[in-house]
Design a protein around this motif. Structure first.
Motif, PDB file in Angstrom:
ATOM      1  N   PRO A   1     143.071  -2.300 -43.656  1.00  0.00           N
ATOM      2  CA  PRO A   1     142.947  -1.199 -44.631  1.00  0.00           C
ATOM      3  C   PRO A   1     143.210  -1.668 -46.062  1.00  0.00           C
ATOM      4  CG  PRO A   1     144.116  -0.467 -42.679  1.00  0.00           C
ATOM      5  CD  PRO A   1     143.917  -1.947 -42.518  1.00  0.00           C
ATOM      6  N   ALA A   2     144.136  -2.598 -46.226  1.00  0.00           N
ATOM      7  CA  ALA A   2     144.470  -3.072 -47.581  1.00  0.00           C
ATOM      8  C   ALA A   2     143.289  -3.816 -48.205  1.00  0.00           C
ATOM      9  CB  ALA A   2     145.694  -3.985 -47.522  1.00  0.00           C
ATOM     10  N   ASN A   3     142.649  -4.738 -47.411  1.00  0.00           N
ATOM     11  CA  ASN A   3     141.494  -5.482 -47.920  1.00  0.00           C
ATOM     12  C   ASN A   3     140.347  -4.556 -48.301  1.00  0.00           C
ATOM     13  OD1 ASN A   3     142.589  -8.003 -47.785  1.00  0.00           O
ATOM     14  ND2 ASN A   3     141.686  -8.522 -45.771  1.00  0.00           N
ATOM     15  N   ILE A   4     140.073  -3.580 -47.423  1.00  0.00           N
ATOM     16  CA  ILE A   4     138.946  -2.669 -47.660  1.00  0.00           C
ATOM     17  C   ILE A   4     139.219  -1.830 -48.897  1.00  0.00           C
ATOM     18  CG2 ILE A   4     137.550  -0.809 -46.663  1.00  0.00           C
ATOM     19  CD1 ILE A   4     137.222  -3.084 -44.864  1.00  0.00           C
ATOM     20  N   LYS A   5     140.454  -1.377 -49.008  1.00  0.00           N
ATOM     21  CA  LYS A   5     140.844  -0.556 -50.168  1.00  0.00           C
ATOM     22  C   LYS A   5     140.621  -1.369 -51.458  1.00  0.00           C
ATOM     23  CE  LYS A   5     143.601   2.512 -52.434  1.00  0.00           C
ATOM     24  NZ  LYS A   5     143.010   3.684 -52.980  1.00  0.00           N
ATOM     25  N   GLU A   6     141.034  -2.626 -51.419  1.00  0.00           N
ATOM     26  CA  GLU A   6     140.934  -3.478 -52.607  1.00  0.00           C
ATOM     27  C   GLU A   6     139.468  -3.800 -52.947  1.00  0.00           C
ATOM     28  OE1 GLU A   6     142.999  -5.680 -55.612  1.00  0.00           O
ATOM     29  OE2 GLU A   6     143.819  -4.374 -54.063  1.00  0.00           O
ATOM     30  N   ALA A   7     138.668  -4.149 -51.915  1.00  0.00           N
ATOM     31  CA  ALA A   7     137.300  -4.597 -52.175  1.00  0.00           C
ATOM     32  C   ALA A   7     136.340  -3.436 -52.389  1.00  0.00           C
ATOM     33  CB  ALA A   7     136.798  -5.481 -51.021  1.00  0.00           C
ATOM     34  N   TYR A   8     136.464  -2.383 -51.597  1.00  0.00           N
ATOM     35  CA  TYR A   8     135.501  -1.276 -51.666  1.00  0.00           C
ATOM     36  C   TYR A   8     136.044  -0.081 -52.424  1.00  0.00           C
ATOM     37  CZ  TYR A   8     132.652  -3.456 -47.939  1.00  0.00           C
ATOM     38  OH  TYR A   8     131.874  -4.286 -47.191  1.00  0.00           O
ATOM     39  N   GLY A   9     137.348  -0.009 -52.604  1.00  0.00           N
ATOM     40  CA  GLY A   9     137.952   1.180 -53.195  1.00  0.00           C
ATOM     41  C   GLY A   9     137.899   2.385 -52.273  1.00  0.00           C
ATOM     42  N   ALA A  10     137.910   2.127 -50.960  1.00  0.00           N
ATOM     43  CA  ALA A  10     137.815   3.237 -50.003  1.00  0.00           C
ATOM     44  C   ALA A  10     139.006   3.199 -49.045  1.00  0.00           C
ATOM     45  CB  ALA A  10     136.524   3.133 -49.207  1.00  0.00           C
TER      46      ALA A  10
END
Lengths: 356, 266
Positions: B231-240
């Motif tokens: 979740p942290a990577n996705i939040k950082e890369a996609y903003g989702a």
């Protein structure tokens, strides 16, 4: 799956083997077309005699003469050289038309429409009118001048088409038409400024084979035959180039090199024939499309069959040009434009349907 | 493990736009790699750099030991096959003729397709389940069939390395997994790596053994799908905001959007 195998094999053979049958059929058609064209004219000769007269000069064949000497003279001095030249010119214009269509992925490209022919004709006019000797140091200047003119025209037209972001299909033609008008204007200007006897240049510009001689065809062969063979060799690569450029490149096509070679070859073929026949439009457009309609758009069929169909088309157009207002003649360019322009409009409309 | 693809300090820019900024990557021969990341992150550009269709402004790309941008298109095509995203293809070409274009790199200028080439094309059509479409024109087949045809073409090319850009983008659910298993099967028959640029994270996680997440022209995360999809990577890369759960069959990560981070519609 296994019952599909034989069908696939036979189908593939049609696609990927040398099109012998089509070519033999085409050559037979060409002979018939040329014999009929040679028989018609101010002096009518029946096709049988035409065939016999043609064969009588073939070595090893012995045919006793049953026809008047005048027929022999009419055919061998006037009609045969004219028909052969018309065929060669038509074949070359068609092959270079098909090549430009393939290279630019543009079904409307034609050496006349994209300005190559006009550029070449400007080059030739300059030589005609400025008094540069036709032959310099044993080399004929005329084809070199028209080659240079044609090459400049095609690069300008293609450069404009690539630079403009809108649909390249029509931009290339628009750029070609603009270049064509421009170079024709310069040619006209040069003619107005020159000696009063313009008939020679004018009749040449209008396009025609009135003054056709055997040595014209002989002169053209060394330019055209290598060009034709090279283009035919490139036909599989032309097939591959019908994909996106990047896709074709990923399949191993050297895009830049292929473009350079084929533009040079197609322009050379156009320029060489323009320097003898003048401006004859639409042959390079009509013939390849007839081939596509009858057979398919595989360049291995397209290149040889376009040569045959284009050659026959110009032989027939020239026959009409010299007989329709007999005893007078009209320039053959008028006949090809009368057939070709409506055909061009038909293609424009059909292409619009395809893209929308 | 032998290195199939290596990118050393690669930079690439279109005009003044830096699309790829200092990317270092090594991909070994046996890997199926999914290249993921938001739109405009540089996935397609990276694939084109690996395929030698673009040359980096800085750094070197080696594929199967060759500097891929420096060799002839023909030798390049015998090392890498590329399945592009939505290419323009001639509508009046038969599928079998289209797939045969994959043999181009194996034929010299004057050479014609041999019975062996015909056999290779037939096998490629068979493997991709498109043999029954061989006589159809490209204008008359569906997007999914064309995608499989493009895979068949790449197979007929017989190159060790295969690069695919969004091979499942136009496909419905069943064709998506069919396409991905075809790609995974074809990977087994080649010696080089397979790189798939793909949007669908769950699908990517299911079929690849390594995942590279690119964001703004850089490698943001690189590892197994489980390591990359957090979740942290996705939040950082996609903003989702996402939640990640293991797949009930096989346990590969499944990415689910978290709805309460957006205004409710129902």
């Amino acid at each position: 799956m296994s019952e599909h195998a034989p069908r696939l094999r036979s189908n593939h053979e049609k696609s990927w083997k040398f099109p012998w049958l089509r070519i033999s059929l085409g050559i037979f058609g060409t002979i018939v077309c040329c014999l009929v064209a040679a028989s018609i004219g101010s002096v009518g000769i029946n096709p049988n005699s035409t065939l016999l007269i043609a064969l009588s000069r073939v070595p090893m064949i012995d045919i006793s003469q049953t026809w008047p000497d005048s027929w022999d003279t009419i055919l061998w001095k006037l009609r045969f050289p004219r028909i052969i030249l018309a065929f060669i010119v038509g074949a070359s214009l068609s092959v270079s038309g098909a090549t430009f269509q393939g290279l630019f992925r543009n079904p409307l490209a034609d050496p006349y429409l994209i300005g190559v022919a006009s550029g070449a004709s400007l080059g030739a006019t300059v030589v005609f009118l400025t008094g540069i000797p036709f032959i310099y140091g044993g080399i004929s200047i005329l084809p070199i001048a028209s080659f240079t003119g044609g090459l400049i025209a095609v690069f300008v037209a293609y450069g404009i088409a690539v630079r403009s972001s809108s649909t390249r299909l029509t931009t290339l033609i628009l750029a070609g038409v603009a270049i064509g008008s421009f170079t024709t204007a310069i040619s006209s200007l040069l003619m107005l400024r020159s000696d009063p006897d313009l008939r020679v240049v004018l009749s040449w510009i209008m396009g025609g084979f009135i003054k056709a001689q055997w040595n014209h065809s002989l002169f053209l062969i060394p330019y055209l035959l290598p060009g034709f063979i090279l283009t035919f060799a490139y036909s599989r690569i032309l097939n591959t180039m019908q994909l996106d450029e990047e896709y074709a490149s990923s399949l191993g096509v050297n895009i830049e090199r292929t473009k350079k070679i084929l533009i040079l070859v197609a322009t050379m073929m156009t320029a060489a024939v323009v320097s003898f026949s003048g401006l004859i439009g639409f042959v390079g457009l009509v013939a390849p499309h007839i081939v596509r309609l009858i057979w398919d758009s595989d360049f291995r069929t397209l290149i040889p069959m376009a040569a045959i169909v284009g050659g026959c088309f110009l032989v027939i157009a020239d026959l009409i040009a010299r007989t329709i207002l007999s005893p007078g003649e009209i320039p053959v360019g008028i006949v090809t434009a009368l057939c070709g322009a409506p055909f061009f409009i038909y293609l424009l409309l059909r292409n619009r349907q395809n893209t929308t | 493990m032998k290195i199939g693809i290596s990118l050393n300090n690669i930079r690439f820019s279109y005009g003044k736009n830096d699309v790829i900024k200092n990317v270092d990557l090594e991909i070994s021969n046996r890997e199926i790699v999914s290249l993921v990341g938001p739109n405009g992150a540089g996935k397609t550009t990276l694939l084109k750099l690996m395929g030698g269709l673009l040359n980096p402004s800085h750094g070197k790309v080696y594929v199967m030991g060759k500097q891929i941008g420096e060799i002839s298109p023909r030798s390049r095509a015998r090392i890498v096959s590329t399945v592009p995203q939505n290419p323009r293809v001639p509508q009046n070409l038969k599928l079998s003729e289209f797939v045969m274009l994959g043999r181009n790199a194996h034929l010299s200028l004057t050479q014609w397709e041999s019975n062996e080439d015909i056999q290779i094309v037939k096998e490629a059509l068979e493997v991709t389940d498109t043999l029954n479409l061989k006589d159809r024109h490209l204008g008359k087949i569906s997007g999914g069939e064309l995608q499989r045809g493009m895979l068949a073409l790449a197979l007929a090319q017989e190159s060790p390395v295969m690069l695919l850009d969004e091979p499942t983008s136009n496909l419905d659910l069943s064709h998506q997994s069919k396409m991905m298993s075809l790609i995974a099967n074809s990977h087994e028959s080649r010696v080089g790596p397979t790189i798939i640029g793909i949007h669908d994270l769950t699908l990517a996680a299911r079929y690849s053994n390594r995942m590279i997440l690119v964001s703004e022209g850089k490698v943001f995360a690189d590892g197994t799908p489980e390591e990359v999809l957090t979740p942290a990577n996705i939040k950082e890369a996609y903003g989702a905001e996402v939640a990640i759960i293991p797949h009930p069959e096989g346990g590969s990560p499944v990415v689910l959007p978290v709805f309460n981070s957006y205004p409710q519609t129902k």
